[in-house]
Design a protein around this motif. Structure first.
Motif, PDB file in Angstrom:
ATOM      1  N   GLU A 125      30.934   2.968 -45.007  1.00  0.00           N
ATOM      2  CA  GLU A 125      30.842   3.204 -46.345  1.00  0.00           C
ATOM      3  C   GLU A 125      31.916   5.201 -46.961  1.00  0.00           C
ATOM      4  O   GLU A 125      32.611   5.006 -47.315  1.00  0.00           O
ATOM      5  CB  GLU A 125      30.122   2.312 -47.132  1.00  0.00           C
ATOM      6  N   ARG A 126      31.142   5.804 -46.719  1.00  0.00           N
ATOM      7  CA  ARG A 126      31.072   6.998 -46.960  1.00  0.00           C
ATOM      8  C   ARG A 126      32.393   7.454 -46.559  1.00  0.00           C
ATOM      9  O   ARG A 126      33.487   7.457 -47.447  1.00  0.00           O
ATOM     10  CB  ARG A 126      30.007   7.617 -47.061  1.00  0.00           C
ATOM     11  N   CYS A 127      32.949   7.108 -45.251  1.00  0.00           N
ATOM     12  CA  CYS A 127      33.787   7.486 -44.517  1.00  0.00           C
ATOM     13  C   CYS A 127      35.142   7.399 -44.661  1.00  0.00           C
ATOM     14  O   CYS A 127      36.186   7.247 -45.143  1.00  0.00           O
ATOM     15  CB  CYS A 127      33.530   7.321 -43.050  1.00  0.00           C
ATOM     16  N   GLU A 128      35.147   5.063 -44.615  1.00  0.00           N
ATOM     17  CA  GLU A 128      35.953   4.663 -45.534  1.00  0.00           C
ATOM     18  C   GLU A 128      36.571   5.340 -47.031  1.00  0.00           C
ATOM     19  O   GLU A 128      38.001   5.272 -47.197  1.00  0.00           O
ATOM     20  CB  GLU A 128      36.269   3.268 -45.290  1.00  0.00           C
ATOM     21  N   GLY A 129      35.492   5.316 -47.345  1.00  0.00           N
ATOM     22  CA  GLY A 129      36.009   5.910 -49.327  1.00  0.00           C
ATOM     23  C   GLY A 129      36.228   7.678 -49.034  1.00  0.00           C
ATOM     24  O   GLY A 129      37.598   7.709 -50.076  1.00  0.00           O
ATOM     25  N   LEU A 130      35.831   8.177 -48.698  1.00  0.00           N
ATOM     26  CA  LEU A 130      36.643   9.317 -49.143  1.00  0.00           C
ATOM     27  C   LEU A 130      37.534   9.274 -47.890  1.00  0.00           C
ATOM     28  O   LEU A 130      38.819  10.672 -48.144  1.00  0.00           O
ATOM     29  CB  LEU A 130      35.237  10.327 -47.649  1.00  0.00           C
ATOM     30  N   ARG A 131      38.338   8.840 -46.993  1.00  0.00           N
ATOM     31  CA  ARG A 131      39.084   8.759 -46.586  1.00  0.00           C
ATOM     32  C   ARG A 131      40.504   8.631 -46.801  1.00  0.00           C
ATOM     33  O   ARG A 131      41.268   9.198 -47.210  1.00  0.00           O
ATOM     34  CB  ARG A 131      39.031   8.192 -44.798  1.00  0.00           C
ATOM     35  N   GLU A 132      40.315   7.496 -47.479  1.00  0.00           N
ATOM     36  CA  GLU A 132      41.310   6.736 -48.925  1.00  0.00           C
ATOM     37  C   GLU A 132      41.499   7.831 -49.962  1.00  0.00           C
ATOM     38  O   GLU A 132      42.557   8.529 -50.330  1.00  0.00           O
ATOM     39  CB  GLU A 132      40.798   5.465 -49.327  1.00  0.00           C
ATOM     40  N   ARG A 133      40.050   8.447 -50.678  1.00  0.00           N
ATOM     41  CA  ARG A 133      40.767   9.558 -51.797  1.00  0.00           C
ATOM     42  C   ARG A 133      41.752  10.679 -51.096  1.00  0.00           C
ATOM     43  O   ARG A 133      42.300  11.007 -51.513  1.00  0.00           O
ATOM     44  CB  ARG A 133      39.365  10.055 -52.135  1.00  0.00           C
TER      45      ARG A 133
END
Length: 771
Positions: A125-133
């Motif tokens: 979850e953190r990875c996908e959110g950080l990548r998107e930002r």
């Protein structure tokens, strides 16, 4: 180039010579070689040698070897054999480049070091959110660039050092320092991942992803997890993204079954490997059918449906306020996002209402079931009982192909159209939510929508639908949800078509295991027969133990069948159980370690209790537990003087575990470990195999059970100098009767297991050990 130059040892076994040359010849014709080779016969080196020879042959179309295995121990063996091959190559040859695939939690620098609010529980979850930002900040309309983000993260470290701050340190992982601070950086208050930013900056606007790999890999040989993380993270780049860029570039990729057969993983990460330029190696192929069955099945939990409703409400609620005259920014954004979408806002409302109604219907069915099967369930849950059972609630007769009750309910309630559109709606809603909210979380509405659409569309003969109740405890929940998780399960009973479809996309390959016989059944249930009918060559090879027969003794004890009818329930003192305890005690007298395989964990606990104090060795018992507990138990078993380890034949200690050397001197198998035939799911699988292959009990239940028994026996003799005893206890192994399983063994192995009576077992064992 000749394969002998690739082979990693001085002299191959005769079986390896035949297997390698067969695999190369069949691979050139776009076919598959099916190899059953006894434990210790060098199947790993066989497959790698053939695959690498094909990849390096200038007249071959193969560009890489993809190794798939379901057992970590075997993954390590492939790594070791790659290094052995490279160590033996002529000096003028470049080493074979290879890469081991692992998950994000194993390679993310923050997750590995538990920094930046990232750990193994939330890394995805953190990875996908950080990548998107990070992409939003540095994209076409973003306020900065990826290079600037990475540079700013580096300068933050330099600035702290220059300011004289004490205790400043770099984030370190895999034995190397990274260029960033241990905590997550921000840009104007927005967190981003500097490792991913650096990868994006290295990625060319036009060109190949390989250009973003920050190190030379052609001459490195095997790039294992620690090497990958150290090289990528020390450069400041994202190890997982670099791993993805390396995938199509190396000659050997080592991964898990889900890297090829899981639809989501193949679509989002490893799809570049699935084509005719890849030579695929399916190791432990006896597990191909059950593992792929799980991967191509689906389901959705009640809590997921609950959270999906919340996500749908996040879209619908602003519109309801807007319609009531309370215009909001959220409402305007939602309407703008849906203006060009391929779903309507009305469909979003319909899907939400359908899921709300579905949860109500699910709750009604669960309560009705518990009232019938466990009338005291309300009082029991109020007292939080120590134990209560899992349950299966079939939604149709498992032996039929009729429509399930839940689909029928949805049709009558008018929700089927919403189910049909649920997957498309979920995808759009997830995208809009990412615009509305700035949170690190996976949108569950996509999974819920996918399952409902599949539930509506898939046939009822191949796919079995049921409600699974799993015991749990949640004091915040009400009624049955305090003690149970409910899940709508969509089981694929016949995975052979999915296996064949995926295998057909590869150029060719090897499927191998120590236990594939009977080959006709294996070819049927894995779809290989369908591939052969379509013109793809499928060639079989069976190799027995090539080690000296004098080093092993093999017995099939003519004891009463270890069935419930004969033995009674666990804890019952019956004549049948007494015979089995005596037989195991005889085997346990062997010098060194002894492995005892029972049909279930409950039976294993019972046998361990009977052995404890009866045999002159420490008795260990395996439980259904996590990896850490299993590893600890193995270490205890291997250390010190001889012990007895009792486990389930359906567990993890009877296959894929290395008992090389003096780690194991004997293995005894009690009974034929057939799964619970009373389970609705098992009945559905058997019925589907009946319809497809004519004998569901044989193909779906009996053959896999015998393979489990054979896997346990294969732990004993794994090298030329090893000695040991292999014992099967059950008359079905000893006699040629109507329900005999002797015919499921290869002929050479069948001849080795000499039938003996229970009272003659001790004589045979004493004779072997004395000699």
């Amino acid at each position: 180039m000749q394969w002998e130059e690739v082979f990693g040892h001085d002299s191959p076994y005769p079986e390896q010579v035949d297997g390698i040359e067969t695999a190369i010849e069949v691979g050139h014709r776009g076919g598959f070689t099916v190899v059953e080779g006894a434990c210790g016969t060098g199947k790993t080196m066989l497959a790698l040698t053939a695959g690498i020879e094909l990849v390096r042959d200038p007249e071959s179309a193969y560009e890489r070897v993809l190794v798939l295995t379901s057992v970590k121990q075997q993954l390590r063996q492939f790594e070791a054999d790659i290094e052995t091959i490279n160590a033996g190559l002529p000096d003028e040859w470049r080493p074979v480049s290879a890469l081991t695939l692992v998950g994000k939690a194993d390679v993310c620098p923050y997750a590995r070091e538990r920094r930046g609010r990232v750990d193994t529980s939330n890394v995805y979850e953190r990875c996908e959110g950080l990548r998107e930002r990070t992409r939003n900040l540095s994209g076409e309309n973003g306020p900065t660039t990826a290079g600037a983000l990475a540079s700013e993260a580096r300068r933050a470290q330099t600035g702290l050092v220059d300011s004289g701050a004490s205790g400043v340190s770099y984030l370190e992982t895999a034995g190397d320092s990274t260029p960033y601070l241990p905590e997550m950086p921000e840009y104007d208050g927005t967190e981003f991942c500097p490792f991913y930013a650096q990868y994006l900056d290295d990625l060319p606007d036009e060109g190949e992803p390989a250009e973003a790999i920050p190190f030379a890999f052609e001459d490195r040989g095997l790039i294992d997890t620690e090497t990958l993380v150290g090289l990528a993270a020390s450069h400041g780049s994202c190890p997982h993204s670099v791993m993805g860029a390396l995938l199509p570039e190396v000659e050997v990729v080592i991964g898990n079954y889900y890297h090829a057969f899981d639809p989501t993983t193949a679509a989002t990460f490893t799809g570049a490997l699935v084509d005719e330029s890849t030579f695929v190696v399916c190791d432990e192929a006896h597990m191909l059918e059950p593992r792929v069955r799980d991967l191509v099945s689906d389901g959705v939990a009640d809590v997921t449906l609950r959270d999906a409703v919340k996500e749908l409400n996040r879209i619908v609620t602003p519109l309801e306020f807007d319609d009531a005259g309370h215009e909001t920014d959220d409402a305007r954004l939602v309407r703008e996002e849906f203006a060009d979408a391929d779903v309507t806002l009305e469909e979003v409302t319909a899907v939400r209402d359908a899921i709300v109604a579905l949860r109500e219907e699910l709750s009604r069915r669960v309560e009705t079931y518990l009232d019938r099967e466990r009338p005291d369930w309300r009082a029991s849950l109020a007292d939080r009982p120590e134990t209560y059972d899992d349950h299966e609630l079939p939604l149709r007769d498992p032996t039929s192909t009729e429509e399930d009750e839940l689909t029928r309910w949805a049709r009558e309630a008018g929700h089927l159209d919403a189910w049909t559109r649920a997957e498309a709606v979920g995808a759009v809603v997830a995208r809009v939510l990412n615009e509305l909210d700035d949170e690190d979380q996976t949108r569950v509405v996509t999974a819920a929508g996918r399952t409902l659409t599949a539930w509506r569309a898939l046939d009822h003969g191949t796919f079995f639908r049921e409600v699974e109740l799993e015991r749990t405890w949640d004091e915040t929940a009400s009624e049955w949800r305090r003690g149970y998780n409910a899940r709508l399960a969509l089981h694929n009973c016949l995975p052979g078509e999915a296996i064949a479809d995926r295998l057909s996309e590869f150029g060719g390959g090897v499927l191998m295991s120590a236990t594939l016989e009977p080959m006709d059944v294996f070819r049927q249930v894995t779809g290989l027969d369908a591939l052969a009918d379509g013109g793809r060559p499928v060639v079989e090879r069976t190799y027995g133990l090539g080690f000296p027969e004098a080093h092993r003794a093999s017995f099939a004890v003519d004891a009463p069948k270890y069935t419930y009818e004969n033995r009674g329930s666990v804890g019952t003192d019956s004549e049948t159980r007494a015979v089995y305890v005596d037989a195991v005690c005889e085997v346990a007298r062997a010098p060194g370690n002894v492995l005892v395989g029972m049909p279930s964990y409950a039976e294993a606990r019972w046998m361990a209790e009977r052995l404890d104090g009866t045999v002159e060795k420490a008795v260990l018992v395996d439980e259904a537990s996590g990896d850490d507990a299993t590893e600890s138990l193995k270490s205890e078993f291997f250390a010190g003087s001889g012990k007895v380890l009792v486990t389930s034949l359906r567990g993890t200690l009877t296959e894929g575990v290395d008992y090389r050397g003096d780690r194991l001197s004997a293995a005894v198998v009690c009974g034929v470990p057939i799964v619970d035939t009373s389970s609705p799911r098992t009945k559905a699988v058997r019925a589907a195999y009946d319809r497809e292959f004519g004998d569901g009990f044989r193909t779906a239940l009996l053959v896999p059970a015998v393979r489990k028994a054979r896997q346990a026996l294969g732990r004993v003799i794994r090298g030329t100098d090893e000695r040991g005893v292999r014992v099967l206890v059950d008359e079905r192994y000893a006699r040629d009767s109507w329900d005999s399983v002797r015919g499921f063994f290869p002929e050479t192995e069948r001849e080795e297991f000499r039938p003996v009576s229970a009272d003659m077992l001790s004589f045979g064992l004493d004779r072997f050990w004395s000699e």
